[in-house]
Design an enzyme around this catalytic site. Structure first.
Site, PDB file in Angstrom:
ATOM      1  N   LYS A  66       0.829  -1.192   0.000  1.00 49.40           N
ATOM      2  CA  LYS A  66       0.000   0.000   0.000  1.00 49.40           C
ATOM      3  C   LYS A  66       0.876   1.258   0.000  1.00 49.40           C
ATOM      4  O   LYS A  66       1.928   1.311   0.656  1.00 49.40           O
ATOM      5  CB  LYS A  66      -0.916   0.013   1.223  1.00 49.40           C
ATOM      6  CG  LYS A  66      -1.886  -1.162   1.282  1.00 49.40           C
ATOM      7  CD  LYS A  66      -2.961  -1.068   0.225  1.00 49.40           C
ATOM      8  CE  LYS A  66      -4.009  -2.150   0.415  1.00 49.40           C
ATOM      9  NZ  LYS A  66      -5.165  -1.969  -0.504  1.00 49.40           N
TER      10      LYS A  66
ATOM     11  N   ASP B  71      -0.620   0.107  -4.424  1.00 51.48           N
ATOM     12  CA  ASP B  71      -2.040   0.461  -4.387  1.00 51.48           C
ATOM     13  C   ASP B  71      -2.203   1.727  -3.556  1.00 51.48           C
ATOM     14  O   ASP B  71      -1.920   1.725  -2.354  1.00 51.48           O
ATOM     15  CB  ASP B  71      -2.830  -0.696  -3.769  1.00 51.48           C
ATOM     16  CG  ASP B  71      -4.324  -0.459  -3.743  1.00 51.48           C
ATOM     17  OD1 ASP B  71      -4.771   0.631  -4.148  1.00 51.48           O
ATOM     18  OD2 ASP B  71      -5.054  -1.366  -3.303  1.00 51.48           O
TER      19      ASP B  71
ATOM     20  N   GLU C 194      -2.119   0.819  -8.681  1.00 57.08           N
ATOM     21  CA  GLU C 194      -3.547   0.565  -8.498  1.00 57.08           C
ATOM     22  C   GLU C 194      -4.255   1.757  -7.862  1.00 57.08           C
ATOM     23  O   GLU C 194      -3.748   2.348  -6.911  1.00 57.08           O
ATOM     24  CB  GLU C 194      -3.721  -0.671  -7.614  1.00 57.08           C
ATOM     25  CG  GLU C 194      -5.152  -1.112  -7.427  1.00 57.08           C
ATOM     26  CD  GLU C 194      -5.231  -2.462  -6.733  1.00 57.08           C
ATOM     27  OE1 GLU C 194      -6.230  -2.697  -6.024  1.00 57.08           O
ATOM     28  OE2 GLU C 194      -4.303  -3.284  -6.902  1.00 57.08           O
TER      29      GLU C 194
ATOM     30  N   HIS D  20     -10.567  -8.297  -7.667  1.00 59.33           N
ATOM     31  CA  HIS D  20     -10.280  -7.793  -6.330  1.00 59.33           C
ATOM     32  C   HIS D  20     -10.819  -8.710  -5.237  1.00 59.33           C
ATOM     33  O   HIS D  20     -11.976  -9.120  -5.271  1.00 59.33           O
ATOM     34  CB  HIS D  20     -10.914  -6.405  -6.171  1.00 59.33           C
ATOM     35  CG  HIS D  20     -10.922  -5.893  -4.766  1.00 59.33           C
ATOM     36  ND1 HIS D  20     -12.061  -5.876  -3.982  1.00 59.33           N
ATOM     37  CD2 HIS D  20      -9.929  -5.392  -3.997  1.00 59.33           C
ATOM     38  CE1 HIS D  20     -11.775  -5.373  -2.800  1.00 59.33           C
ATOM     39  NE2 HIS D  20     -10.493  -5.065  -2.772  1.00 59.33           N
TER      40      HIS D  20
END
Length: 374
Positions: A175, A204, A230, A306
């Site tokens: 992340k 992401d 992402e 996802h």
């Protein structure tokens, strides 16, 4: 020919606690609180010939009771129906609740029953769902996300990544999207240094950059040879994502937050994604997911569904272009079975349907339950 009918629909809401509170960029920017549990809407459909289908939908943070309430209202429409008519039944349920819309919570609530009907159909055929749909492969490349949240200290994140690779997972996603972009870059550089240049990495941002920030950081991220970036922008900013996809060498991935075929079609038409990331429980089930997949295939896009690996493994195996599936172990306590990992791939189980049965843990954590019959 004897036509079998749906005798009952059992719905349950399961509260699945996480071991530790989880934070991504939405928490770091103050838009959400840390995630502590997942609410799972479970649907079990029984037919007159003795078969039973199992499906589920889910919500993170708010929404679980809403999913359950809406599903409970419209599920009686299934009683007495032919379980083979899945597309017609999906449309029937959508219109039964159309006054609250044909996307969002309304479709996520009926996703559980739609998935249960597909599970049922595959079981009656004696086939894994992927085989019923027409599989292109028996194993799908997989990457781990659950070990790379922003709330995870760097040392632990690095250990998680190495442990995932040792288990047979093929890629690592971490992340990003912190208010200080330099902190993101330091974490990513440490991961690349520890794992080496050959390991597939993704990042992401969970929709937390504006267009200028995404463009600037995206150029900086090119050095890391990422598989994709992402959700760099708001999920509904198709034009902004398209501009990034056109200007960056690194592919753009998005789509997980969309809850209808129409929203995905807007994304695809705009050229907003190199990897499209539909979520079957969010988009309304397997029936609309297959429509999204057909549109993505026509556009020549790659796919990385996802979350909900237990469903998406089968759907990804049936996608023509080489996909990815996301490894999240969060839902594993709900099932008696485990998916197998090998050489960077997740293996499609040989069991009929989704290949899942509910565990005692799932039964113990049900907070609401209803059985609908004639």
């Amino acid at each position: 020919m004897t036509t079998h009918r749906i005798d009952s629909v059992r719905l349950g809401l399961v509260r699945l606690p996480l071991k530790t509170a989880i934070s991504d960029a939405k928490v770091f920017t103050g838009r959400q609180k840390p995630l502590t549990e997942v609410a799972v809407l479970v649907a079990e459909i029984a037919t007159s010939d003795g078969y039973q289908g199992l499906g589920f939908s889910y919500s993170k943070r708010a929404g679980g009771p809403g999913l359950y309430a809406h599903a409970r209202e419209v599920a009686p429409e299934l009683i007495g129906e032919d379980p083979n008519d899945i597309a017609r039944l999906w449309t029937k349920l959508v219109w039964a609740g159309a006054s609250v819309g044909r996307s969002g919570l309304a479709t996520q609530a009926i996703a559980a029953t739609d998935i249960a009907l597909w599970d049922l159909k595959a079981k009656r055929a004696g086939l894994p769902l992927a085989k019923l749909l027409g599989a292109h492969r028996d194993a799908v490349r997989c990457y781990n996300t659950s070990g790379g949240f922003l709330s995870t200290p760097l040392d632990e994140l690095l250990d998680n990544a190495e442990e995932s690779l040792s288990r047979g997972i093929g890629g690592i996603k971490i992340k990003v999207g912190q208010p200080d972009a330099k902190a993101d870059l330091r974490r990513l550089a440490a991961v690349r240094e520890r794992l080496g240049d050959e390991v597939t990495l993704m990042v992401d941002a969970n929709q937390q950059w504006d267009r200028a920030t995404a463009q600037r950081i995206g150029r900086t991220l090119e050095q890391f040879n990422l598989e994709w970036i992402e959700e760099p922008l708001d999920a509904y900013d198709a034009q902004g994502h398209a501009a990034l996809a056109a200007s960056l060498d690194t592919p753009i991935a998005t789509g997980e937050m969309l809850t209808s075929v129409a929203e995905h079609w807007t994304l695809i038409q705009a050229g907003a994604a190199d990897f499209v990331q539909p979520d079957a429980p969010r988009v309304g089930g397997i029936t609309p997911f297959l429509r999204v997949a057909a549109l993505a295939d026509h556009a020549g896009l790659r796919m990385a569904p996802h979350f909900a690996m237990e469903i998406h493994l089968h759907l990804a195996a049936a996608y023509p272009h080489q996909p990815w599936v996301e490894h999240f172990e969060w839902l594993e306590p709900l099932w008696n079975e485990r998916l197998e990992l090998r050489d960077g791939h997740m293996l499609v189980p040989h069991r009929p349907g989704l290949g899942l049965t509910l565990s005692e843990f799932a039964a113990a954590h049900r907070t609401d339950e209803v059985e609908i019959t004639s």
